[in-house]
Design an enzyme around this catalytic site. Structure first.
Site, PDB file in Angstrom:
ATOM      1  N   ASN A 180      13.408   4.108   4.951  1.00  0.00           N
ATOM      2  CA  ASN A 180      12.443   3.095   5.394  1.00  0.00           C
ATOM      3  C   ASN A 180      11.260   3.809   6.020  1.00  0.00           C
ATOM      4  O   ASN A 180      11.403   4.907   6.552  1.00  0.00           O
ATOM      5  CB  ASN A 180      13.108   2.178   6.433  1.00  0.00           C
ATOM      6  CG  ASN A 180      12.170   1.091   6.938  1.00  0.00           C
ATOM      7  OD1 ASN A 180      11.425   0.484   6.152  1.00  0.00           O
ATOM      8  ND2 ASN A 180      12.156   0.851   8.239  1.00  0.00           N
ATOM      9  N   ARG A 208      23.120 -13.495   4.062  1.00  0.00           N
ATOM     10  CA  ARG A 208      22.353 -12.269   3.801  1.00  0.00           C
ATOM     11  C   ARG A 208      23.144 -11.281   2.956  1.00  0.00           C
ATOM     12  O   ARG A 208      22.591 -10.575   2.128  1.00  0.00           O
ATOM     13  CB  ARG A 208      21.886 -11.642   5.121  1.00  0.00           C
ATOM     14  CG  ARG A 208      20.771 -12.450   5.778  1.00  0.00           C
ATOM     15  CD  ARG A 208      20.062 -11.692   6.855  1.00  0.00           C
ATOM     16  NE  ARG A 208      20.831 -11.655   8.081  1.00  0.00           N
ATOM     17  CZ  ARG A 208      21.141 -10.551   8.735  1.00  0.00           C
ATOM     18  NH1 ARG A 208      20.757  -9.376   8.291  1.00  0.00           N
ATOM     19  NH2 ARG A 208      21.835 -10.609   9.833  1.00  0.00           N
ATOM     20  N   HIS A 244       8.377   3.261   9.004  1.00  0.00           N
ATOM     21  CA  HIS A 244       8.146   2.418  10.185  1.00  0.00           C
ATOM     22  C   HIS A 244       6.872   2.903  10.890  1.00  0.00           C
ATOM     23  O   HIS A 244       6.717   4.111  11.103  1.00  0.00           O
ATOM     24  CB  HIS A 244       9.363   2.522  11.117  1.00  0.00           C
ATOM     25  CG  HIS A 244       9.229   1.684  12.336  1.00  0.00           C
ATOM     26  ND1 HIS A 244       9.416   0.320  12.322  1.00  0.00           N
ATOM     27  CD2 HIS A 244       8.898   2.004  13.608  1.00  0.00           C
ATOM     28  CE1 HIS A 244       9.215  -0.164  13.537  1.00  0.00           C
ATOM     29  NE2 HIS A 244       8.896   0.840  14.335  1.00  0.00           N
ATOM     30  N   LYS A 262      -2.674   5.557   7.049  1.00  0.00           N
ATOM     31  CA  LYS A 262      -3.084   6.740   6.275  1.00  0.00           C
ATOM     32  C   LYS A 262      -1.997   7.800   6.310  1.00  0.00           C
ATOM     33  O   LYS A 262      -1.733   8.465   5.310  1.00  0.00           O
ATOM     34  CB  LYS A 262      -4.349   7.348   6.896  1.00  0.00           C
ATOM     35  CG  LYS A 262      -5.600   6.820   6.324  1.00  0.00           C
ATOM     36  CD  LYS A 262      -6.769   7.711   6.702  1.00  0.00           C
ATOM     37  CE  LYS A 262      -8.059   6.981   6.418  1.00  0.00           C
ATOM     38  NZ  LYS A 262      -9.137   7.323   7.323  1.00  0.00           N
ATOM     39  N   GLU A 281       1.227   7.168   6.949  1.00  0.00           N
ATOM     40  CA  GLU A 281       2.405   6.624   6.228  1.00  0.00           C
ATOM     41  C   GLU A 281       2.335   7.019   4.762  1.00  0.00           C
ATOM     42  O   GLU A 281       3.332   7.421   4.160  1.00  0.00           O
ATOM     43  CB  GLU A 281       2.439   5.094   6.328  1.00  0.00           C
ATOM     44  CG  GLU A 281       2.674   4.561   7.722  1.00  0.00           C
ATOM     45  CD  GLU A 281       2.809   3.039   7.718  1.00  0.00           C
ATOM     46  OE1 GLU A 281       3.360   2.466   6.769  1.00  0.00           O
ATOM     47  OE2 GLU A 281       2.354   2.408   8.700  1.00  0.00           O
ATOM     48  N   ARG A 286      13.045  -8.087   5.289  1.00  0.00           N
ATOM     49  CA  ARG A 286      14.361  -8.664   5.548  1.00  0.00           C
ATOM     50  C   ARG A 286      15.235  -7.604   6.203  1.00  0.00           C
ATOM     51  O   ARG A 286      15.093  -6.415   5.906  1.00  0.00           O
ATOM     52  CB  ARG A 286      15.045  -9.077   4.237  1.00  0.00           C
ATOM     53  CG  ARG A 286      14.355 -10.203   3.511  1.00  0.00           C
ATOM     54  CD  ARG A 286      15.081 -10.487   2.204  1.00  0.00           C
ATOM     55  NE  ARG A 286      16.448 -10.948   2.402  1.00  0.00           N
ATOM     56  CZ  ARG A 286      16.793 -12.219   2.568  1.00  0.00           C
ATOM     57  NH1 ARG A 286      15.887 -13.152   2.529  1.00  0.00           N
ATOM     58  NH2 ARG A 286      18.061 -12.547   2.744  1.00  0.00           N
ATOM     59  N   SER A 341       0.834  -1.220   0.000  1.00  0.00           N
ATOM     60  CA  SER A 341       0.000   0.000   0.000  1.00  0.00           C
ATOM     61  C   SER A 341       0.864   1.264   0.000  1.00  0.00           C
ATOM     62  O   SER A 341       0.471   2.284  -0.576  1.00  0.00           O
ATOM     63  CB  SER A 341      -0.988   0.007   1.177  1.00  0.00           C
ATOM     64  OG  SER A 341      -0.326   0.244   2.394  1.00  0.00           O
TER      65      SER A 341
HETATM   66  C1  GRF Z   1       3.784  -0.633   6.820  1.00  0.00           C
HETATM   67  O1  GRF Z   1       3.059  -0.561   8.005  1.00  0.00           O
HETATM   68  C2  GRF Z   1       5.183  -0.106   7.020  1.00  0.00           C
HETATM   69  O2  GRF Z   1       5.248   0.915   7.963  1.00  0.00           O
HETATM   70  C3  GRF Z   1       5.923  -1.321   7.522  1.00  0.00           C
HETATM   71  O3  GRF Z   1       5.378  -2.397   6.783  1.00  0.00           O
HETATM   72  C4  GRF Z   1       4.063  -2.071   6.385  1.00  0.00           C
HETATM   73  C5  GRF Z   1       4.012  -2.227   4.899  1.00  0.00           C
HETATM   74  O4  GRF Z   1       2.713  -2.075   4.391  1.00  0.00           O
HETATM   75  N1  GRF Z   1       7.346  -1.163   7.368  1.00  0.00           N
HETATM   76  P1  GRF Z   1       2.465  -2.002   2.845  1.00  0.00           P
HETATM   77  O5  GRF Z   1       3.045  -3.273   2.231  1.00  0.00           O
HETATM   78  O6  GRF Z   1       3.140  -0.779   2.304  1.00  0.00           O
HETATM   79  O7  GRF Z   1       0.964  -1.939   2.683  1.00  0.00           O
END
Ligand code: GRF
Length: 216
Positions: A110, A68, A112, A175, A177, A94, A15
């Protein structure tokens, strides 16, 4: 102006990837997605990319257990092949190694779902709820060698309500994010971010690197 190229790493539903694609298509984000890479063959995120004619690649981790670094070297090859400028982790499940971090110094971001440095790691919406915090939110940060420890670019705060569930909190955070990831990427693309120690400053004085939601 030449658009910077993103490489988006995903493992699941995508998403956040979709929000980035939508913002590019709306003209709100001025970058190009050069490639979407997943470690999971059936990640829905790959399908989302293909629907928008974005190259979507599965890089299998089979045979790379305990290796890795070697796996990350494959990722570096895929990313460099497409001249990627900024790597965006968007639900990539990962832990990445110095092999990738050193190839893209201060050029990996990233997202989070918590206000770092509180609640690093996994299942953090549940942990925030159980801890009883009144606010949580999300963070876009540069990636360093620690777990969710790199310099913070943008954060958004969301309230936690008395009758909240893990799903409700997660949805409200998600939302935000979808807004702040694009904002962070756009600031990077415009060359407005400057890293000073742990602090990420934006050169434009009117730029806020935070979003505070009063109403859920
Ligand atoms: C999100 O909650 C992001 O913060 C976390 O993993 C989730 C990924 O969701 N790192 P999506 O695949 O972008 O819907």
């Amino acid at each position: 102006m030449k658009k910077i190229k993103l490489g988006v790493l995903v493992s699941g539903r995508g998403s956040n990837l979709q929000a980035i694609i939508d913002n590019i298509e709306k003209g709100a984000l001025s970058v190009e997605i050069a490639v979407v890479i997943s470690d999971q063959p059936d990640a829905y995120a790959l399908e989302r990319a293909r629907k928008h004619n974005i190259p979507a690649v599965h890089v299998s981790a089979k045979g790379y257990k305990g290796k890795r670094d070697a796996y990350d070297t494959l990722l570096v090859q895929e990313l460099q092949k497409r001249s990627v400028d900024l790597v965006c982790l968007a639900g990539f499940m990962r832990i990445i190694t110095p092999a990738l971090i050193k190839a893209f110094p201060n050029r990996i971001m990233n997202i989070h779902p918590a206000i770092l440095p509180a609640f690093p790691g996994l299942h953090v919406q549940k942990k925030a709820l159980e801890h009883g915090v009144k606010f949580s939110g999300c963070t876009v940060h540069f990636v360093d060698e620690g777990m969710d420890t790199g310099p913070i670019v943008v954060q958004a705060v969301v309230p936690i309500l008395d009758n909240d569930t893990e799903d409700g909190v997660s949805e409200r955070i998600l939302k935000q994010e979808h807004k702040i990831y694009s904002r962070a990427i756009q600031l990077f693309a415009e060359g407005k971010l400057r890293i000073e120690g742990r602090r990420v400053l934006s050169s434009s004085s009117d730029e806020r690197n935070s979003e505070f939601m009063i109403n859920p």
